[in-house]
Every structure is written in structure tokens, then in C-alpha cells.
Design a protein around this motif. Structure first.
Motif, short mmCIF file in Angstrom:
data_model
loop_
_atom_site.label_atom_id
_atom_site.label_comp_id
_atom_site.label_asym_id
_atom_site.label_seq_id
_atom_site.Cartn_x
_atom_site.Cartn_y
_atom_site.Cartn_z
N TYR A 70 -59.08 15.45 -11.07
CA TYR A 70 -59.56 14.18 -11.61
C TYR A 70 -59.31 14.12 -13.11
O TYR A 70 -59.45 15.14 -13.82
CB TYR A 70 -61.06 14.01 -11.36
CG TYR A 70 -61.44 13.89 -9.90
CD1 TYR A 70 -61.73 12.63 -9.35
CD2 TYR A 70 -61.51 15.00 -9.08
CE1 TYR A 70 -62.09 12.52 -8.02
CE2 TYR A 70 -61.86 14.88 -7.73
CZ TYR A 70 -62.15 13.64 -7.21
OH TYR A 70 -62.48 13.52 -5.89
N ALA A 71 -58.98 12.93 -13.60
CA ALA A 71 -58.83 12.74 -15.05
C ALA A 71 -58.88 11.25 -15.36
O ALA A 71 -58.59 10.41 -14.50
CB ALA A 71 -57.51 13.33 -15.56
N GLY A 72 -59.25 10.92 -16.59
CA GLY A 72 -59.31 9.53 -17.00
C GLY A 72 -59.10 9.39 -18.49
O GLY A 72 -58.99 10.38 -19.21
N GLY A 73 -59.06 8.15 -18.94
CA GLY A 73 -58.89 7.90 -20.37
C GLY A 73 -59.42 6.53 -20.75
O GLY A 73 -59.50 5.62 -19.91
N GLN A 114 -51.78 15.13 -18.80
CA GLN A 114 -52.13 16.25 -19.67
C GLN A 114 -53.52 16.80 -19.32
O GLN A 114 -53.73 18.01 -19.29
CB GLN A 114 -52.10 15.81 -21.14
CG GLN A 114 -50.73 15.41 -21.66
CD GLN A 114 -49.87 16.62 -22.00
OE1 GLN A 114 -50.34 17.74 -22.01
NE2 GLN A 114 -48.60 16.37 -22.26
N LYS A 115 -54.45 15.92 -19.04
CA LYS A 115 -55.80 16.36 -18.71
C LYS A 115 -55.83 17.09 -17.37
O LYS A 115 -56.54 18.09 -17.21
CB LYS A 115 -56.76 15.16 -18.72
CG LYS A 115 -57.04 14.64 -20.13
CD LYS A 115 -57.91 13.39 -20.11
CE LYS A 115 -58.26 12.97 -21.52
NZ LYS A 115 -59.03 11.70 -21.56
N MET A 116 -55.07 16.61 -16.40
CA MET A 116 -55.02 17.29 -15.10
C MET A 116 -54.39 18.67 -15.21
O MET A 116 -54.71 19.57 -14.42
CB MET A 116 -54.26 16.44 -14.09
CG MET A 116 -55.06 15.27 -13.55
SD MET A 116 -54.17 14.37 -12.26
CE MET A 116 -55.42 13.14 -11.81
N ARG A 155 -58.30 8.50 -12.35
CA ARG A 155 -57.59 8.62 -11.08
C ARG A 155 -57.76 10.04 -10.56
O ARG A 155 -58.22 10.93 -11.30
CB ARG A 155 -56.09 8.31 -11.25
CG ARG A 155 -55.34 9.29 -12.14
CD ARG A 155 -53.90 8.85 -12.36
NE ARG A 155 -53.15 9.79 -13.17
CZ ARG A 155 -52.42 10.81 -12.70
NH1 ARG A 155 -52.38 11.04 -11.39
NH2 ARG A 155 -51.75 11.60 -13.51
N ASN A 156 -57.39 10.25 -9.30
CA ASN A 156 -57.37 11.61 -8.77
C ASN A 156 -56.00 11.93 -8.19
O ASN A 156 -55.16 11.03 -8.02
CB ASN A 156 -58.49 11.85 -7.76
CG ASN A 156 -58.37 10.97 -6.52
OD1 ASN A 156 -57.40 10.23 -6.35
ND2 ASN A 156 -59.36 11.02 -5.67
N TYR A 216 -67.86 13.50 -7.98
CA TYR A 216 -68.64 14.19 -9.02
C TYR A 216 -67.90 14.27 -10.35
O TYR A 216 -68.45 14.82 -11.31
CB TYR A 216 -69.06 15.58 -8.52
CG TYR A 216 -70.06 15.46 -7.39
CD1 TYR A 216 -71.41 15.31 -7.65
CD2 TYR A 216 -69.63 15.41 -6.07
CE1 TYR A 216 -72.33 15.14 -6.62
CE2 TYR A 216 -70.54 15.24 -5.03
CZ TYR A 216 -71.87 15.10 -5.31
OH TYR A 216 -72.77 14.92 -4.29
N TYR A 217 -66.70 13.73 -10.41
CA TYR A 217 -66.01 13.61 -11.70
C TYR A 217 -66.78 12.62 -12.58
O TYR A 217 -67.20 11.56 -12.13
CB TYR A 217 -64.58 13.12 -11.50
CG TYR A 217 -63.93 12.61 -12.77
CD1 TYR A 217 -63.56 13.50 -13.77
CD2 TYR A 217 -63.74 11.25 -12.97
CE1 TYR A 217 -63.00 13.03 -14.95
CE2 TYR A 217 -63.18 10.77 -14.14
CZ TYR A 217 -62.81 11.67 -15.13
OH TYR A 217 -62.26 11.20 -16.31
#
Length: 372
Positions: A343-346, A363-365, A144-145, A310-311
């Protein structure tokens, strides 16, 4: 990393608003910034990773190339290491060029509503978990962003330096072209690095937060399974291109305030003129896509609900005759005007829960939020 003088600050921040293309990056465990500057012409566009065969320069590719989101190569008209040399290159460049605002105006994204973002993620999670539970797919990656405002005096170079000092284990990048806009990232995941005959890639999957300054080492079955999927895919891919494969891992590796399960793959290549072919097979890895690769790639494009841009693409230096250091563009953000889109994902498996996965993306963001 030492803080450069105000002249460099001003010039690099100006370049992020210009029609010129450049990348500033720093490799893990070093204090040496590296500048790649294209002085003339438009940024080269490539249609897919295989077109990178024989190319040299700084690469930025999207998760899914389109006419609006092309893969690009910044030609290395000038390459400079360390601030003193970078300063000289920039001053010479500015004296011979008139830096003007980019003809491609950065379009700010709408600021994200927190409650709406959570609802959209929960809906996407429902779409993703269903084919996993019915065993259509073995793994999917849901991302997601999130767009937020930034201060009027925000400095891209200052953010880059904060990232360098906060995340010594990661590849830090500040990249700008008129086609892609301005991107800042802090990624732990190599997709392909090496020189001559010695090459390296990694499988990086599974995520837990740090416990203060203590690295947790007790991994859940879900995380171990996710890592095993990624490792097996990369193992089989590397075997098709390289020889004398050696593995190390899986082991716990820190990335900022998170830890991941990591396996290193070292192998030999006799011919480096076909690095693009290897990248085409590796990207996107199951760490950012899923398994089986082609089917999950299509599913993500049709069901994730937004453009990854570009993520989760490829970023870094490509040189088939020298050193190559290419990474997966994770923990990144796009700067446009007074907004930053993070941007981050899992990885999602049948055992995943929406609350746990949402928190992992938060946490990643934070990796990028902490440098804004």
C-alpha cells in the motif's frame, strides 16, 4: 539488529499462521525488538479511536473501521524485550499451548496487472484532481495497493529483520491477529507518543527521493503547501487538548530512500485517560486524508475505488499509565498465503501531475518490496 536463532524464526512464523494474536515491533534508532503476545481469548474489538480511552495494549486500526475490518487491541498477556527474553516467552507459550493453523484462512488477493494498475490509478487521479481544481477541497490523499507473489519459503520474521536493518529511522512492525491477518510495516510517522505529562506528535508531508546518500533540501511549492496544511490541522487539534505547545520545523527528514518535510509538536497533557479522544481528532490526519477532514474522508471512501484496510490506520503501543508509541501505518503490506499486498499514497493538490504522483507511490512501495 542481530539475527535470532532458528527456534524463534520457526515459532514466530508459525504464529502468523495461527489463531493467536501477537505483535513484534522495534522503535526508531533502537536495536531492541519488543514482543506483545495475547495468550488467551479473542482480540478485543473497538468501534472507533475514542473507545481506546483507558486501554492498554498493541493497537491496530483500519483507515475506515467496518465489521470486516475492525479496530483491534492485542492484550499484553506477555511483553518481552530483546531476543533472549522473547525466546523464553515463546518457548514457554508453545509448551503450554497447541499452535494450530488459524480458523480464519488467509485469502490471497489476485496478483495485480501492471498496466491495469496504472490505468486504475490514472482514473482515480482524474476523480481526485477535479474537486481540487474547482476548490471544493484544499487537499486530497490518493492511495492504491499492489499485489504480488512471494517466494514459497517467505519468512515474515526475516522480512521484519531486514526492515529493521534497512530502516533505522522508522518504526518496524510485524502484527498478526485472526481478524486482521498478518501485516508488516515500516512507518516514519508518529501520531501520538509520550508518557506522564510530556507528549509528541508530528506533521509529515511532502516527499522526494534521496539523491544517492544525499538528502535533497530544495522543496517545491506544492510540497511546502501540503506540509503547511497538515501542520495547521495538527496545531489546532493539539491546542484543544494540550498546553505549552512547542514546534520544531519544518525540516527535511529521511525515511528509507525517501525524504519528507516534518514538523514536531511537543505539548503537555494533564490527563492521559482520554488519549482515545485525541486520537479520534487526529486520525485521519490530512497527511493520509485531506482538508477539510470530514468531507475529504467521505470523498475518499466513495471515490478511491478500493479498501485501504489497515493502511493509513493507527498502529503501536498504547499505555495511558506508561509509555505510548502510536504511529500511522504507512509503508506496509498484508501477507496472505503466497501473496503480499503493498500500500502507498500521496497528497494531491491542484498543481499535482499524475506521472509525478504515480512515481511517488512506486517509490514508497519499494520500501516494502526491498524486504520481500
Amino acid at each position: 539488529m542481530n539475527i535470532p536463532g532458528t527456534t524463534i524464526h520457526k515459532l514466530i512464523d508459525q504464529l502468523t499462521q495461527s489463531s493467536f494474536s501477537f505483535a513484534l515491533y522495534r522503535l526508531p534508532w533502537t536495536d531492541e525488538p519488543i514482543l506483545v503476545l495475547q495468550e488467551e481469548g479473542e482480540t478485543e474489538i473497538v468501534e472507533n479511536p475514542a473507545d481506546l480511552n483507558g486501554k492498554r495494549g498493541f493497537v491496530l486500526t483500519p483507515f475506515h473501521p467496518t465489521q470486516e475490518r475492525p479496530a483491534v487491541i492485542i492484550h499484553p498477556d506477555k511483553v518481552a524485550h530483546e531476543w533472549n527474553n522473547i525466546s523464553q516467552v515463546l518457548e514457554d507459550f508453545v509448551s503450554s499451548k497447541k499452535i494450530t493453523p488459524s480458523e480464519v484462512t488467509a485469502v490471497e488477493a489476485a496478483v495485480t496487472d501492471d498496466e491495469e494498475a496504472k490505468i486504475r490509478y490514472e482514473q482515480a487521479f482524474s476523480r481526485f484532481i477535479a474537486p481540487l481544481k474547482n476548490k471544493t477541497f484544499r487537499k486530497l490523499v490518493l492511495s492504491r495497493n499492489y499485489t504480488q507473489t512471494i517466494k514459497p519459503d517467505f519468512s515474515p520474521l526475516s522480512a521484519f529483520i531486514r526492515a529493521c536493518n534497512s530502516y533505522p529511522r522508522m518504526m518496524i512492525s510485524l502484527c498478526h491477529t485472526p481478524l486482521t491477518g498478518t501485516w508488516i510495516g515500516s512507518t516514519p510517522e508518529i501520531i501520538l507518543s509520550g508518557h506522564e505529562t510530556e507528549w509528541h506528535t508530528v506533521a509529515l508531508a511532502g516527499t522526494m527521493p534521496m539523491q544517492g546518500e544525499t538528502m535533497p533540501t530544495e522543496w517545491s511549492e506544492k510540497n511546502q503547501e501540503e506540509q503547511a496544511f497538515v501542520s495547521e490541522y495538527i496545531r489546532q487539534t493539539v491546542k484543544r487538548f494540550g498546553s505549552k505547545l512547542k514546534e520544531k520545523g519544518p525540516y527535511t527528514a529521511r525515511a528509507g530512500q525517501l525524504v519528507h518535510l516534518k514538523t514536531d509538536f511537543h505539548f503537555q497533557l494533564k490527563d492521559t485517560s482520554h488519549l482515545g479522544d485525541i486520537l479520534k481528532e487526529l486520525h485521519p490526519t490530512p497527511a493520509v486524508c485531506g482538508l477539510p477532514k470530514e468531507e475529504t474522508y467521505t470523498f475518499i471512501l466513495e471515490n478511491e475505488g478500493y479498501d485501504r484496510s489497515y493502511y493509513a490506520g493507527i498502529i503501536g503501543w498504547l499505555d495511558p499509565q506508561g509509555d505510548t508509541t502510536l504511529y500511522v501505518n504507512l509503508r506496509c503490506m498484508n501477507i496472505a498465503g503466497q501473496t503480499a499486498t503493498l500500500y502507498a499514497g500521496g497528497g494531491i493538490l491542484p498543481s499535482s501531475t499524475v506521472e509525478t504522483e504515480w512515481e511517488e507511490t512506486q517509490q514508497k512501495m519499494n520500501t516494502m518490496r526491498n524486504i520481500l
